[in-house]
Scaffold this motif. Structure first.
Motif, PDB file in Angstrom:
ATOM      1  N   ILE A 166       0.837  -1.211   0.000  1.00 16.09           N
ATOM      2  CA  ILE A 166       0.000   0.000   0.000  1.00 16.09           C
ATOM      3  C   ILE A 166       0.869   1.258   0.000  1.00 16.09           C
ATOM      4  O   ILE A 166       0.527   2.260   0.625  1.00 16.09           O
ATOM      5  CB  ILE A 166      -0.978   0.001   1.188  1.00 16.09           C
ATOM      6  CG1 ILE A 166      -0.245  -0.229   2.515  1.00 16.09           C
ATOM      7  CG2 ILE A 166      -2.044  -1.055   1.004  1.00 16.09           C
ATOM      8  CD1 ILE A 166      -1.147  -0.097   3.732  1.00 16.09           C
ATOM      9  N   ALA A 167       1.990   1.207  -0.697  1.00 14.39           N
ATOM     10  CA  ALA A 167       2.892   2.359  -0.743  1.00 14.39           C
ATOM     11  C   ALA A 167       2.162   3.603  -1.231  1.00 14.39           C
ATOM     12  O   ALA A 167       1.475   3.580  -2.253  1.00 14.39           O
ATOM     13  CB  ALA A 167       4.071   2.051  -1.656  1.00 14.39           C
ATOM     14  N   HIS A 301      10.342  -2.537  -4.410  1.00 17.75           N
ATOM     15  CA  HIS A 301       9.350  -2.086  -3.428  1.00 17.75           C
ATOM     16  C   HIS A 301       9.359  -0.566  -3.292  1.00 17.75           C
ATOM     17  O   HIS A 301       8.331   0.049  -2.996  1.00 17.75           O
ATOM     18  CB  HIS A 301       9.632  -2.710  -2.062  1.00 17.75           C
ATOM     19  CG  HIS A 301       9.182  -4.135  -1.937  1.00 17.75           C
ATOM     20  ND1 HIS A 301       7.920  -4.558  -2.302  1.00 17.75           N
ATOM     21  CD2 HIS A 301       9.821  -5.233  -1.472  1.00 17.75           C
ATOM     22  CE1 HIS A 301       7.812  -5.858  -2.079  1.00 17.75           C
ATOM     23  NE2 HIS A 301       8.948  -6.288  -1.576  1.00 17.75           N
ATOM     24  N   SER A 302      10.512   0.038  -3.483  1.00 21.43           N
ATOM     25  CA  SER A 302      10.632   1.497  -3.386  1.00 21.43           C
ATOM     26  C   SER A 302      10.282   2.201  -4.684  1.00 21.43           C
ATOM     27  O   SER A 302      10.329   3.433  -4.755  1.00 21.43           O
ATOM     28  CB  SER A 302      12.062   1.869  -2.971  1.00 21.43           C
ATOM     29  OG  SER A 302      12.384   1.314  -1.700  1.00 21.43           O
ATOM     30  N   GLY A 303       9.972   1.439  -5.736  1.00 20.09           N
ATOM     31  CA  GLY A 303       9.674   2.038  -7.028  1.00 20.09           C
ATOM     32  C   GLY A 303      10.890   2.638  -7.704  1.00 20.09           C
ATOM     33  O   GLY A 303      10.773   3.516  -8.564  1.00 20.09           O
ATOM     34  N   ASP A 304      12.063   2.148  -7.346  1.00 13.48           N
ATOM     35  CA  ASP A 304      13.336   2.695  -7.824  1.00 13.48           C
ATOM     36  C   ASP A 304      13.795   1.898  -9.047  1.00 13.48           C
ATOM     37  O   ASP A 304      14.526   0.913  -8.923  1.00 13.48           O
ATOM     38  CB  ASP A 304      14.366   2.636  -6.702  1.00 13.48           C
ATOM     39  CG  ASP A 304      15.706   3.254  -7.078  1.00 13.48           C
ATOM     40  OD1 ASP A 304      15.858   3.715  -8.230  1.00 13.48           O
ATOM     41  OD2 ASP A 304      16.612   3.260  -6.209  1.00 13.48           O
ATOM     42  N   THR A 305      13.382   2.342 -10.223  1.00 12.42           N
ATOM     43  CA  THR A 305      13.708   1.626 -11.456  1.00 12.42           C
ATOM     44  C   THR A 305      15.214   1.569 -11.670  1.00 12.42           C
ATOM     45  O   THR A 305      15.781   0.487 -11.926  1.00 12.42           O
ATOM     46  CB  THR A 305      13.038   2.286 -12.662  1.00 12.42           C
ATOM     47  OG1 THR A 305      11.613   2.275 -12.475  1.00 12.42           O
ATOM     48  CG2 THR A 305      13.384   1.557 -13.954  1.00 12.42           C
ATOM     49  N   ALA A 306      15.873   2.704 -11.579  1.00  9.96           N
ATOM     50  CA  ALA A 306      17.323   2.744 -11.788  1.00  9.96           C
ATOM     51  C   ALA A 306      18.041   1.906 -10.748  1.00  9.96           C
ATOM     52  O   ALA A 306      19.034   1.231 -11.054  1.00  9.96           O
ATOM     53  CB  ALA A 306      17.828   4.188 -11.749  1.00  9.96           C
ATOM     54  N   LEU A 343       7.881  -3.207 -10.870  1.00 14.28           N
ATOM     55  CA  LEU A 343       8.035  -1.820 -10.443  1.00 14.28           C
ATOM     56  C   LEU A 343       6.710  -1.067 -10.512  1.00 14.28           C
ATOM     57  O   LEU A 343       6.481  -0.136  -9.731  1.00 14.28           O
ATOM     58  CB  LEU A 343       9.083  -1.129 -11.314  1.00 14.28           C
ATOM     59  CG  LEU A 343      10.525  -1.544 -10.993  1.00 14.28           C
ATOM     60  CD1 LEU A 343      11.410  -1.435 -12.233  1.00 14.28           C
ATOM     61  CD2 LEU A 343      11.077  -0.696  -9.860  1.00 14.28           C
ATOM     62  N   ALA A 344       5.820  -1.473 -11.399  1.00 15.67           N
ATOM     63  CA  ALA A 344       4.547  -0.768 -11.555  1.00 15.67           C
ATOM     64  C   ALA A 344       3.667  -0.879 -10.319  1.00 15.67           C
ATOM     65  O   ALA A 344       2.905   0.047 -10.003  1.00 15.67           O
ATOM     66  CB  ALA A 344       3.794  -1.305 -12.778  1.00 15.67           C
ATOM     67  N   ILE A 345       3.762  -2.003  -9.601  1.00 18.45           N
ATOM     68  CA  ILE A 345       2.892  -2.194  -8.437  1.00 18.45           C
ATOM     69  C   ILE A 345       3.672  -2.177  -7.124  1.00 18.45           C
ATOM     70  O   ILE A 345       3.082  -2.144  -6.050  1.00 18.45           O
ATOM     71  CB  ILE A 345       2.089  -3.502  -8.547  1.00 18.45           C
ATOM     72  CG1 ILE A 345       3.011  -4.723  -8.676  1.00 18.45           C
ATOM     73  CG2 ILE A 345       1.124  -3.427  -9.732  1.00 18.45           C
ATOM     74  CD1 ILE A 345       2.276  -6.051  -8.631  1.00 18.45           C
TER      75      ILE A 345
END
Length: 395
Positions: A166-167, A301-306, A343-345
């Motif tokens: 639920i980020a 989990h952090s949405g950190d693509t790079a 990364l999307a979720i």
């Protein structure tokens, strides 16, 4: 024959627009993995049985060669075991994350990736203020901790949501639900005023870091089931290296030894080179060593693509290169994610993952790289991931 199992946690995922429609695994420069893939058995497998939660506990149990439908009863007790916490028949345990809530939203499921030392001080305070004869907190690694309850088995009926699911979302509707939620909710609510002015948080705020504003409870379970040892099941001695309590707990359930390698962490600051060097050195004493690397999962989990791409490239350069240079014994290697973390979720998905078996005596299936797409092209499918360990050690 010697064996290495490399669990690249959460490495798999979905195509990302900013990566040109590629997954992180496809976008990453991984020349060592790719060279291995061209001389390996590469395919797809399911590590999470249908209807079960796509957690690392369930998925890693599969990778380690045990059927989750038979042996998985809950995650918190596995982590408790790694911390030396006993769980009796009248006791239950919950994972207790330190989190950052901001304006009612889940700002950080990991309290800004708070350190273990900072967390230990906070957990000590929570025990002083909230601990009682029927409840105790135990410090773990980083933001991950354990709450043990005695005489409250009914709390297992509450429906709890992992905070990494639920980020950045409002948390009100994700608090423990059901008839048995009151104790869990009250503990979570009571933690907030205690942590508000905690010295650890004051120092973190002064440094521009996120504070731990409260505790979040989930993944509750009771005592662990008996599990046959890895030695009894597969006939070889084994050890594991990981920066997280979960994998160490699974290893202890299976009678694996735990390797203490300096610099092994639960995030992107992991000592990749040192972890693999220690694992290969341990093959002097063990037949099989499991190397678990958490960094790609944490980045996702952090949405950190790079960050996820970089973690995969660091693993290839610092770890996989050492595998290819190993000359001491005949070697067979299994490389795979435990589950996808798209990364999307920013959480886990219960979908198949790619695997690669490389080394002495393996069949070549024609993959050009170690990616989801290349694994699918081989049409090599292992329906249940727990069968892979037998394929690796028994050929």
């Amino acid at each position: 024959m010697k064996y290495i199992v490399i669990i690249v946690d959460g490495a798999s995922g979905w195509p990302v627009e900013s990566l040109g429609g590629k997954t992180a695994l496809d976008a990453a420069a991984t020349p060592n993995l790719d060279q291995m893939a061209r001389r390996a058995t590469v395919g797809m497998t399911s590590t999470v049985p249908e209807g079960m939660e796509p957690s690392s506990a369930c998925a890693c149990m599969s990778v380690l060669g045990y059927n989750p439908r038979v042996f998985y009863k809950g995650r918190a007790a596995i982590e408790a075991k790694s911390l030396g916490i006993s769980v009796e028949d009248d006791e239950v345990v919950f994972r207790a994350n330190l989190v950052t809530l901001n304006d009612g939203k889940m700002s950080s499921y990991a309290a800004g990736h708070i350190s273990s030392a900072e967390s230990a001080a906070i957990i000590e305070t929570l025990n002083e203020k909230l601990g009682a004869a029927d409840r105790s907190f135990f410090p773990g690694v980083g933001y991950r901790h354990i709450l043990k309850l005695k005489g409250h088995a009914d709390t297992l009926n509450a429906a709890c949501t992992p905070p990494h699911d639920i980020a950045d979302q409002p948390v009100a509707e994700y608090l423990p639900q059901g008839d048995s939620n009151s104790l869990l909710r009250s503990i979570m609510a009571d933690s907030e005023p205690i942590l508000k002015d905690h010295p650890v948080n004051a120092a973190r705020i002064a440094r521009g870091e996120k504070p731990a504003t409260g505790i979040w409870l989930f993944w509750g379970c009771g005592p662990l089931p008996d599990m046959p040892s890895f030695k009894d099941r597969y006939g070889i001695n084994s050890a594991l290296t990981s920066g997280v309590d979960l994998l160490r707990g699974l290893a202890q359930m299976q009678g694996m030894d735990i390797l203490d390698i300096p610099g092994v962490t639960d995030n992107i600051d992991n000592n990749y080179r040192g972890q693999m060097a220690g694992a290969l050195k341990a093959l002097d004493d063990y037949d099989l060593v499991v190397v678990h690397v958490e960094a790609p999962d944490e980045a996702a989990h952090s949405g950190d693509t790079a960050g996820k791409v970089k973690a995969l490239e660091d693993i290839d350069r610092e770890m996989i290169s050492q595998i290819r240079d190993y000359k001491k014994d005949k070697l067979r290697v299994l490389v795979m994610p435990d589950h996808p973390t798209p990364l999307a979720i920013r959480t886990h998905a219960a979908e198949p993952v790619p695997f690669m078996i490389w080394g002495s005596g393996v069949r070549i299936t024609g993959a050009r790289r170690f990616t989801e797409a290349e694994a699918q092209k081989t049409e090599m499918t292992v329906t249940e991931g727990h069968y892979l360990m037998s394929m690796v050690v028994r050929g």
